[in-house]
Design an enzyme around this catalytic site. Structure first.
Site, PDB file in Angstrom:
ATOM      1  N   LYS A  14     -17.441  23.711  17.543  1.00 28.37           N
ATOM      2  CA  LYS A  14     -16.763  24.521  18.563  1.00 28.37           C
ATOM      3  C   LYS A  14     -16.779  26.008  18.238  1.00 28.37           C
ATOM      4  O   LYS A  14     -17.104  26.821  19.086  1.00 28.37           O
ATOM      5  CB  LYS A  14     -15.278  24.113  18.693  1.00 28.37           C
ATOM      6  CG  LYS A  14     -15.013  22.743  19.193  1.00 28.37           C
ATOM      7  CD  LYS A  14     -13.517  22.562  19.420  1.00 28.37           C
ATOM      8  CE  LYS A  14     -12.650  22.741  18.187  1.00 28.37           C
ATOM      9  NZ  LYS A  14     -12.791  21.714  17.159  1.00 28.37           N
ATOM     10  N   ARG A  89      -4.277  21.688  22.497  1.00 25.97           N
ATOM     11  CA  ARG A  89      -4.587  20.548  21.634  1.00 25.97           C
ATOM     12  C   ARG A  89      -3.676  19.363  21.882  1.00 25.97           C
ATOM     13  O   ARG A  89      -3.806  18.333  21.220  1.00 25.97           O
ATOM     14  CB  ARG A  89      -4.438  20.970  20.176  1.00 25.97           C
ATOM     15  CG  ARG A  89      -5.770  21.212  19.456  1.00 25.97           C
ATOM     16  CD  ARG A  89      -5.442  21.723  18.084  1.00 25.97           C
ATOM     17  NE  ARG A  89      -6.418  21.485  17.072  1.00 25.97           N
ATOM     18  CZ  ARG A  89      -7.306  22.388  16.661  1.00 25.97           C
ATOM     19  NH1 ARG A  89      -7.422  23.534  17.256  1.00 25.97           N
ATOM     20  NH2 ARG A  89      -8.093  22.109  15.642  1.00 25.97           N
ATOM     21  N   ARG A 128     -19.242  22.173   5.120  1.00 24.61           N
ATOM     22  CA  ARG A 128     -18.587  23.452   5.367  1.00 24.61           C
ATOM     23  C   ARG A 128     -17.585  23.775   4.252  1.00 24.61           C
ATOM     24  O   ARG A 128     -17.419  24.936   3.869  1.00 24.61           O
ATOM     25  CB  ARG A 128     -17.856  23.398   6.720  1.00 24.61           C
ATOM     26  CG  ARG A 128     -17.181  24.698   7.097  1.00 24.61           C
ATOM     27  CD  ARG A 128     -16.627  24.658   8.500  1.00 24.61           C
ATOM     28  NE  ARG A 128     -15.346  23.978   8.565  1.00 24.61           N
ATOM     29  CZ  ARG A 128     -14.690  23.713   9.689  1.00 24.61           C
ATOM     30  NH1 ARG A 128     -15.207  24.036  10.854  1.00 24.61           N
ATOM     31  NH2 ARG A 128     -13.532  23.117   9.670  1.00 24.61           N
ATOM     32  N   ARG A 134     -12.557  26.427   3.067  1.00 23.96           N
ATOM     33  CA  ARG A 134     -11.320  26.307   3.847  1.00 23.96           C
ATOM     34  C   ARG A 134     -10.373  25.319   3.182  1.00 23.96           C
ATOM     35  O   ARG A 134     -10.784  24.240   2.770  1.00 23.96           O
ATOM     36  CB  ARG A 134     -11.646  25.838   5.282  1.00 23.96           C
ATOM     37  CG  ARG A 134     -11.689  26.975   6.271  1.00 23.96           C
ATOM     38  CD  ARG A 134     -12.093  26.510   7.636  1.00 23.96           C
ATOM     39  NE  ARG A 134     -11.147  25.583   8.251  1.00 23.96           N
ATOM     40  CZ  ARG A 134     -11.160  25.294   9.547  1.00 23.96           C
ATOM     41  NH1 ARG A 134     -12.036  25.870  10.349  1.00 23.96           N
ATOM     42  NH2 ARG A 134     -10.290  24.442  10.037  1.00 23.96           N
ATOM     43  N   ARG A 145      -7.204  15.228  10.121  1.00 30.45           N
ATOM     44  CA  ARG A 145      -7.436  16.080  11.303  1.00 30.45           C
ATOM     45  C   ARG A 145      -8.184  15.314  12.386  1.00 30.45           C
ATOM     46  O   ARG A 145      -7.924  15.498  13.580  1.00 30.45           O
ATOM     47  CB  ARG A 145      -8.199  17.348  10.892  1.00 30.45           C
ATOM     48  CG  ARG A 145      -7.270  18.348  10.186  1.00 30.45           C
ATOM     49  CD  ARG A 145      -8.028  19.373   9.365  1.00 30.45           C
ATOM     50  NE  ARG A 145      -8.962  20.122  10.155  1.00 30.45           N
ATOM     51  CZ  ARG A 145     -10.140  20.582   9.698  1.00 30.45           C
ATOM     52  NH1 ARG A 145     -10.508  20.328   8.462  1.00 30.45           N
ATOM     53  NH2 ARG A 145     -10.923  21.253  10.482  1.00 30.45           N
TER      54      ARG A 145
END
Ligand code: AMP
Length: 187
Positions: A14, A89, A128, A134, A145
């Site tokens: 996204k 969300r 990632r 992160r 998540r």
């Protein structure tokens, strides 16, 4: 198409696509995750409020998130359009966005749904994690998540589907291919 949002599970691409599409269409990309991360980095009160939820992979409370989005959409650069990434969300946030846009005398034109299968998502997110570091990209938090997406955010797509504005795009493949698919879906 000027007022849009991009929705899909974590790892679907996204953020990457939102930036590319917003540049092509000349509208600002607004990522709630990026705004939270910038606030955490800058040690603001908002960042402090959000950090523990983000690190756990939970949604930041609606009261905090909604206020932040309301303020952002009131800025003048969104007058001719925007691409929201990561909001709404859950169903309550859909209602809030409806209220915000009604006050601004605006309407959503399209909801881009980016798809990808779960194994692919976990692999991408773990990749990632190594590159970006992160704090919410550890395997346990990633799985959580994805569960939060299934439990809360998937329903958002259904709500917009009933309005007939969802355009589904396969998020698998190169960044360029997916951008081309999105632009085709929007035209
Ligand atoms: P993202 O960058 O979109 O993956 O978002 C990272 C994290 O920020 C999420 O896991 C949530 O903790 C928080 N977050 C981002 N957008 C929202 C939202 N609309 N509502 C609640 N929490 C959010």
């Amino acid at each position: 198409m000027t007022r849009m949002l991009i929705i899909g599970p974590p790892g679907a691409g996204k953020g990457t696509q939102a930036v590319r599409i917003s540049e092509k269409l000349g509208v600002p990309a607004i990522s709630t995750g990026d705004i939270f991360r910038a606030n955490i980095k800058g040690r603001t009160a908002l960042g402090q409020e959000a950090k523990s939820y983000i690190d756990a992979g939970d949604l930041v409370p609606d009261s905090v998130t909604n206020r932040m989005v309301r303020d952002r959409l009131a800025e003048t650069d969104t007058a001719d359009g925007f691409l929201l990434d990561g909001y709404p969300r859950n169903a309550a946030q859909v209602e809030e966005l409806d209220a915000i846009l009604a006050e601004l005398d605006q309407e959503l034109d399209a909801v881009l749904k980016l798809t990808a299968d779960r194994d692919e998502l976990v692999q991408r997110l773990l990749g990632r994690a190594q590159k970006e570091g992160r704090t919410d990209d550890t395997e346990d938090v990633i799985r959580h998540r994805l569960d939060v997406y299934d439990a809360e955010t998937a329903a958002v797509v259904d709500l917009y589907d009933r309005r007939g504005i969802v355009r589904e795009v396969d998020g698998l493949g190169s960044v360029e291919d997916v951008t081309a698919r999105i632009l085709a879906a929007l035209s």
